[in-house]
Design a protein around this motif. Structure first.
Motif, mmCIF file in Angstrom:
data_model
loop_
_atom_site.group_PDB
_atom_site.id
_atom_site.type_symbol
_atom_site.label_atom_id
_atom_site.label_comp_id
_atom_site.label_asym_id
_atom_site.label_seq_id
_atom_site.Cartn_x
_atom_site.Cartn_y
_atom_site.Cartn_z
ATOM 1 N N LEU A 26 31.775 28.265 34.997
ATOM 2 C CA LEU A 26 31.605 29.636 35.479
ATOM 3 C C LEU A 26 31.763 30.644 34.344
ATOM 4 C CD1 LEU A 26 33.445 29.317 38.885
ATOM 5 C CD2 LEU A 26 31.025 29.814 38.554
ATOM 6 N N PHE A 27 32.824 30.500 33.555
ATOM 7 C CA PHE A 27 33.001 31.411 32.425
ATOM 8 C C PHE A 27 31.962 31.173 31.338
ATOM 9 C CE2 PHE A 27 37.605 31.916 33.809
ATOM 10 C CZ PHE A 27 37.414 33.205 34.271
ATOM 11 N N SER A 49 26.302 37.841 35.287
ATOM 12 C CA SER A 49 27.536 37.588 34.555
ATOM 13 C C SER A 49 28.748 38.076 35.340
ATOM 14 C CB SER A 49 27.461 38.269 33.187
ATOM 15 O OG SER A 49 28.616 38.012 32.452
ATOM 16 N N ALA A 50 28.643 39.233 35.956
ATOM 17 C CA ALA A 50 29.757 39.769 36.740
ATOM 18 C C ALA A 50 30.114 38.847 37.903
ATOM 19 C CB ALA A 50 29.412 41.164 37.256
ATOM 20 N N ALA A 54 33.621 36.654 38.465
ATOM 21 C CA ALA A 54 34.392 36.706 39.714
ATOM 22 C C ALA A 54 34.681 35.292 40.230
ATOM 23 C CB ALA A 54 33.640 37.519 40.762
ATOM 24 N N GLY A 55 33.699 34.415 40.169
ATOM 25 C CA GLY A 55 33.917 33.026 40.579
ATOM 26 C C GLY A 55 34.899 32.320 39.672
ATOM 27 N N LEU A 58 38.374 33.390 40.555
ATOM 28 C CA LEU A 58 38.842 32.751 41.781
ATOM 29 C C LEU A 58 39.330 31.327 41.497
ATOM 30 C CD1 LEU A 58 39.131 32.751 44.903
ATOM 31 C CD2 LEU A 58 36.813 31.828 44.972
ATOM 32 N N PHE A 59 38.523 30.556 40.796
ATOM 33 C CA PHE A 59 38.912 29.175 40.484
ATOM 34 C C PHE A 59 40.147 29.147 39.589
ATOM 35 C CE2 PHE A 59 35.343 28.053 42.680
ATOM 36 C CZ PHE A 59 34.885 26.759 42.496
ATOM 37 N N CYS A 60 40.168 30.021 38.584
ATOM 38 C CA CYS A 60 41.295 30.064 37.656
ATOM 39 C C CYS A 60 42.572 30.502 38.371
ATOM 40 C CB CYS A 60 40.975 30.998 36.493
ATOM 41 S SG CYS A 60 42.215 31.009 35.193
#
Length: 141
Positions: A26-27, A49-50, A54-55, A58-60
């Motif tokens: 995601l990043f 990218s935004a 955000a995803g 959430l995962f992090c």
């Protein structure tokens, strides 16, 4: 008489491992879309990218909760769970600032948004490496 003292670190819970491993693509996707925006100035790349950031947050954030539980359960003398937790905190905090940067107008996100995406991606890779590595240490007393 020789006694062997072993300290084993078990593998992370499967949900924790999935959440942690999910932060990297995601990043990384956010970084790649920032690069695409930097080269083309197509606003949709900045929007994409935004959403990826955000995803990733959430995962992090959910992986951070697992790391906090592991930190609480760890032995006080062990530094690895604390280092892993702090690395995840740094990833989340800088990722949050990156999300705030990407909330601006698309033209205003460069070059600071791209730089933050590089740093957050590297931190996510390091946190994933540390969190998913299964080290076994043992010594003789």
């Amino acid at each position: 008489m020789t006694a062997t003292i072993s300290s084993y670190r078990t593998t992370p819970h499967p949900l924790h491992a999935s959440l942690l491993a999910g932060t990297v693509p995601l990043f990384l996707g956010a970084l790649l879309s920032d690069i695409a925006y930097y080269r083309t100035y197509q606003i949709q790349w900045s929007n994409f990218s935004a959403w990826l950031i955000a995803g990733g947050l959430l995962f992090c954030g959910l992986a951070l909760l697992f790391a906090l539980v592991n930190l609480i359960r760890a032995e006080p003398r062990k530094g690895r769970p604390l280092n892993y937790f702090l690395l995840l905190v740094a990833t989340w905090v800088l990722g949050f600032f990156n999300a705030l940067e990407h909330a601006k107008d698309a033209w205003a996100t460069m070059p600071s948004g791209l730089l933050l995406s590089v740093i957050v991606t590297l931190l996510a890779c390091a946190a994933t490496w540390m969190g998913l590595s299964n080290l076994r240490a043992g010594g003789a007393a």
